[in-house]
Structures are given as structure tokens and as C-alpha cells.
Design a protein around this motif. Structure first.
Motif, PDB file in Angstrom:
ATOM      1  N   GLY A  40      -5.537 -53.007 -82.212  1.00 15.86           N
ATOM      2  CA  GLY A  40      -5.713 -53.870 -81.397  1.00 15.86           C
ATOM      3  C   GLY A  40      -6.178 -53.734 -80.010  1.00 15.86           C
ATOM      4  N   THR A  41      -5.850 -52.632 -79.445  1.00 12.47           N
ATOM      5  CA  THR A  41      -6.605 -52.083 -78.085  1.00 12.47           C
ATOM      6  C   THR A  41      -7.943 -51.901 -78.295  1.00 12.47           C
ATOM      7  OG1 THR A  41      -4.295 -51.385 -77.208  1.00 12.47           O
ATOM      8  CG2 THR A  41      -6.310 -50.609 -76.235  1.00 12.47           C
ATOM      9  N   ILE A  42      -8.093 -51.229 -79.387  1.00 14.49           N
ATOM     10  CA  ILE A  42      -9.658 -50.646 -79.686  1.00 14.49           C
ATOM     11  C   ILE A  42     -10.478 -52.273 -79.902  1.00 14.49           C
ATOM     12  CG2 ILE A  42     -11.104 -49.730 -81.535  1.00 14.49           C
ATOM     13  CD1 ILE A  42      -8.630 -47.713 -82.044  1.00 14.49           C
ATOM     14  N   LEU A  43     -10.095 -52.835 -80.766  1.00 16.35           N
ATOM     15  CA  LEU A  43     -10.947 -54.372 -80.780  1.00 16.35           C
ATOM     16  C   LEU A  43     -10.783 -54.873 -79.585  1.00 16.35           C
ATOM     17  CD1 LEU A  43      -8.984 -55.174 -84.203  1.00 16.35           C
ATOM     18  CD2 LEU A  43     -11.420 -54.652 -83.976  1.00 16.35           C
ATOM     19  N   SER A  44      -9.792 -55.034 -78.554  1.00 18.38           N
ATOM     20  CA  SER A  44      -9.933 -55.999 -77.677  1.00 18.38           C
ATOM     21  C   SER A  44     -10.860 -55.275 -76.611  1.00 18.38           C
ATOM     22  CB  SER A  44      -8.516 -55.997 -76.700  1.00 18.38           C
ATOM     23  OG  SER A  44      -8.183 -54.943 -76.402  1.00 18.38           O
TER      24      SER A  44
ATOM     25  N   VAL B 211      -0.890 -53.949 -73.745  1.00 17.28           N
ATOM     26  CA  VAL B 211      -2.152 -54.727 -74.136  1.00 17.28           C
ATOM     27  C   VAL B 211      -1.981 -55.638 -74.800  1.00 17.28           C
ATOM     28  CG1 VAL B 211      -4.564 -54.528 -74.736  1.00 17.28           C
ATOM     29  CG2 VAL B 211      -3.605 -52.708 -73.674  1.00 17.28           C
ATOM     30  N   ASP B 212      -2.293 -57.192 -74.086  1.00 16.05           N
ATOM     31  CA  ASP B 212      -2.257 -58.456 -75.068  1.00 16.05           C
ATOM     32  C   ASP B 212      -3.445 -58.113 -76.167  1.00 16.05           C
ATOM     33  OD1 ASP B 212      -2.226 -60.784 -76.453  1.00 16.05           O
ATOM     34  OD2 ASP B 212      -2.784 -61.927 -74.677  1.00 16.05           O
ATOM     35  N   ILE B 213      -2.803 -58.332 -77.662  1.00 18.41           N
ATOM     36  CA  ILE B 213      -4.050 -58.142 -78.506  1.00 18.41           C
ATOM     37  C   ILE B 213      -3.671 -59.351 -79.571  1.00 18.41           C
ATOM     38  CG2 ILE B 213      -4.055 -55.645 -78.638  1.00 18.41           C
ATOM     39  CD1 ILE B 213      -2.232 -55.542 -81.189  1.00 18.41           C
ATOM     40  N   SER B 214      -3.205 -60.476 -79.124  1.00 18.51           N
ATOM     41  CA  SER B 214      -2.960 -61.680 -79.773  1.00 18.51           C
ATOM     42  C   SER B 214      -4.196 -61.947 -80.775  1.00 18.51           C
ATOM     43  CB  SER B 214      -2.540 -62.949 -79.004  1.00 18.51           C
ATOM     44  OG  SER B 214      -1.399 -62.433 -78.353  1.00 18.51           O
ATOM     45  N   LYS B 215      -5.270 -62.171 -80.084  1.00 19.98           N
ATOM     46  CA  LYS B 215      -6.629 -62.410 -80.467  1.00 19.98           C
ATOM     47  C   LYS B 215      -7.174 -61.592 -81.596  1.00 19.98           C
ATOM     48  CE  LYS B 215      -8.174 -65.206 -76.714  1.00 19.98           C
ATOM     49  NZ  LYS B 215      -9.286 -65.549 -75.792  1.00 19.98           N
TER      50      LYS B 215
ATOM     51  N   TRP C  44      -4.893 -59.610 -83.551  1.00 18.82           N
ATOM     52  CA  TRP C  44      -3.890 -59.027 -84.696  1.00 18.82           C
ATOM     53  C   TRP C  44      -4.439 -59.017 -86.090  1.00 18.82           C
ATOM     54  CZ3 TRP C  44       0.212 -56.513 -84.168  1.00 18.82           C
ATOM     55  CH2 TRP C  44       1.261 -56.403 -85.292  1.00 18.82           C
ATOM     56  N   GLU C  45      -5.160 -60.294 -86.367  1.00 15.85           N
ATOM     57  CA  GLU C  45      -5.476 -60.160 -87.826  1.00 15.85           C
ATOM     58  C   GLU C  45      -6.471 -58.968 -88.389  1.00 15.85           C
ATOM     59  OE1 GLU C  45      -6.643 -64.023 -89.126  1.00 15.85           O
ATOM     60  OE2 GLU C  45      -4.969 -65.081 -88.379  1.00 15.85           O
ATOM     61  N   LYS C  46      -7.241 -58.771 -87.174  1.00 13.52           N
ATOM     62  CA  LYS C  46      -8.255 -57.771 -87.607  1.00 13.52           C
ATOM     63  C   LYS C  46      -7.803 -56.507 -87.721  1.00 13.52           C
ATOM     64  CE  LYS C  46     -13.078 -57.291 -86.905  1.00 13.52           C
ATOM     65  NZ  LYS C  46     -14.249 -57.449 -86.114  1.00 13.52           N
ATOM     66  N   LYS C  47      -6.487 -56.251 -86.756  1.00 10.58           N
ATOM     67  CA  LYS C  47      -5.835 -54.897 -86.620  1.00 10.58           C
ATOM     68  C   LYS C  47      -4.923 -54.761 -88.001  1.00 10.58           C
ATOM     69  CE  LYS C  47      -1.642 -53.024 -84.906  1.00 10.58           C
ATOM     70  NZ  LYS C  47      -1.590 -51.790 -84.092  1.00 10.58           N
ATOM     71  N   VAL C  48      -4.535 -55.819 -88.468  1.00 13.95           N
ATOM     72  CA  VAL C  48      -3.761 -55.696 -89.905  1.00 13.95           C
ATOM     73  C   VAL C  48      -4.760 -55.477 -90.972  1.00 13.95           C
ATOM     74  CG1 VAL C  48      -2.420 -56.836 -91.551  1.00 13.95           C
ATOM     75  CG2 VAL C  48      -1.955 -57.058 -89.175  1.00 13.95           C
ATOM     76  N   LYS C  49      -5.877 -55.892 -91.033  1.00 16.24           N
ATOM     77  CA  LYS C  49      -6.929 -55.699 -91.839  1.00 16.24           C
ATOM     78  C   LYS C  49      -7.331 -54.063 -91.841  1.00 16.24           C
ATOM     79  CE  LYS C  49     -11.384 -57.535 -93.559  1.00 16.24           C
ATOM     80  NZ  LYS C  49     -12.490 -58.201 -93.138  1.00 16.24           N
TER      81      LYS C  49
END
Length: 203
Positions: A21-25, A163-167, A169-174
Motif C-alpha cells: 500500500g505504501t509502495i502504491l501510494s 501511512v494511510d493506504i485506504s485508496k 487497499w484493493e490493489k494491495k490485496v490484488k
């Protein structure tokens, strides 16, 4: 290629589970991010090294990271010694990250803590100009990241920051689910492991 953030992971899937999630953010903010897996996870009970290689690249594509390499250290047996440190110094100098993320300092899996110590030490050594390393037949310049942070893994501890990864989350799970061989699959005939149990994914 100079990176803003370089993540080191003892095994393929450590980064996805712990800080995808942090990576994506950070990528969404325009940062250049890469992952160096220390091993191929070849001692894992489920799957094999070749399958983990494919899963790691599939996860990398989902994350949209800029580079992913494998140090090819021996799973379960790599050491915090001169040879392993120098190999990581080469990666650090090659990508010149401002920030390094590394495995948890203490964790259930001994490779995680050992990987954490190894990366922290290599980050310091990488800044010493009298340590000579070469990449693509060229001498490398010294480089020390501004900060080294450790992501939380299996053993819960109170974090220093979140780190807020709310946005994301779904991609992290994927990205985690790209490692199909490692996690719960009712159709799998592989032995059940600690991380393949149904409740681990919820955790």
C-alpha cells in the motif's frame, strides 16, 4: 536509474504483504520505487523458485514499480557478512535511493531479522567512499540513503508512523494474491502452511 524508494525483502511476497500500500501510494505521487528480493524463496513449502519468480513479476506489474531484481542469496542461509554486504552496497549505489524500506527488525521468521540487519549495515557501508564496488564494469560512487525504515511483518509492534493506504487497499490485496501458490486456495493439493491457512489472509 535513480530511485526515490528502494525496498529490500528477504523473500518475494514480503514487500507485498508488508508495504504494498505504501509502495502504491508513493508511486501515485510520482515517486520512483523498486524492490530487491534477497532470495527466491526456494525453501518455501509450497510452489518452487521458478513459480515464485513468475508470481513476483506479476505482483510487480500490478504495483507498477520501476524495477525488481533478485540478489539470489540462499534462502534460509544468507549471512550478514562481507560478501553479502558488498552485493547490497552495489544495489544501493546503483539505484541511489533516498529512502530504503527493509524487513522487520524482529520477527517470527529468522530471515526477516537477519535481512533487516544486513540491509541496515549495507546502507551505512554504501556511504563509505573507500569501499570499492563496480557495476557494468564501472566504479560506483558512494551513496547513503537519507533514511532506513522497517516494515511490520508477522509480529505486531506499535509503529513509529502509519501511512494511510485506504485508496490503495484493493490493489494491495490484488498484488498479494499474485502469489497464488502461497496463500489459501481450497483447490490446492500443496501442504498447508502458516501463511496458507484461511485466517492468515484476513490477518
Amino acid at each position: 536509474m535513480k530511485l526515490d524508494i528502494l525496498i529490500f525483502a528477504a523473500h518475494p511476497d514480503d514487500a507485498e504483504l508488508s508495504c504494498a500500500g505504501t509502495i502504491l501510494s508513493q508511486i501515485s505521487k510520482g515517486k520512483k520505487v523498486g524492490i530487491i528480493d534477497l532470495t527466491r524463496g526456494e525453501l518455501g513449502t509450497r510452489g518452487n523458485a521458478e513459480l515464485r519468480d513468475k508470481e513476483a513479476m506479476a505482483a510487480a506489474k500490478i504495483l507498477g514499480i520501476h524495477v525488481r531484481e533478485n540478489a539470489l542469496f540462499a534462502d534460509g542461509f544468507f549471512q550478514n557478512d562481507e560478501a553479502h554486504n558488498l552485493e547490497l552496497v552495489r544495489f544501493i549505489r546503483k539505484y541511489q535511493p533516498e529512502i530504503v524500506l527493509a524487513n522487520a527488525i524482529h520477527d517470527r521468521h529468522p530471515d526477516h531479522g537477519r535481512g533487516s540487519e544486513l540491509v541496515s549495515r549495507a546502507c551505512f557501508l554504501s556511504g563509505l567512499r573507500k569501499i570499492e564496488t563496480r557495476d557494468e564494469n564501472k566504479n560506483q560512487k558512494e551513496w547513503r540513503p537519507r533514511a532506513v525504515f522497517h516494515y511490520i511483518q508477522d509480529r505486531y509492534i506499535v509503529p513509529d508512523f502509519v501511512v494511510d493506504i485506504s485508496k490503495q487497499w484493493e490493489k494491495k490485496v490484488k498484488a498479494i494474491k499474485a502469489y497464488k501458490s502461497q496463500f489459501f486456495d481450497p483447490a490446492s493439493k500443496e501442504p498447508q502452511t502458516y501463511i496458507s491457512a484461511p485466517d492468515f489472509f484476513s490477518f
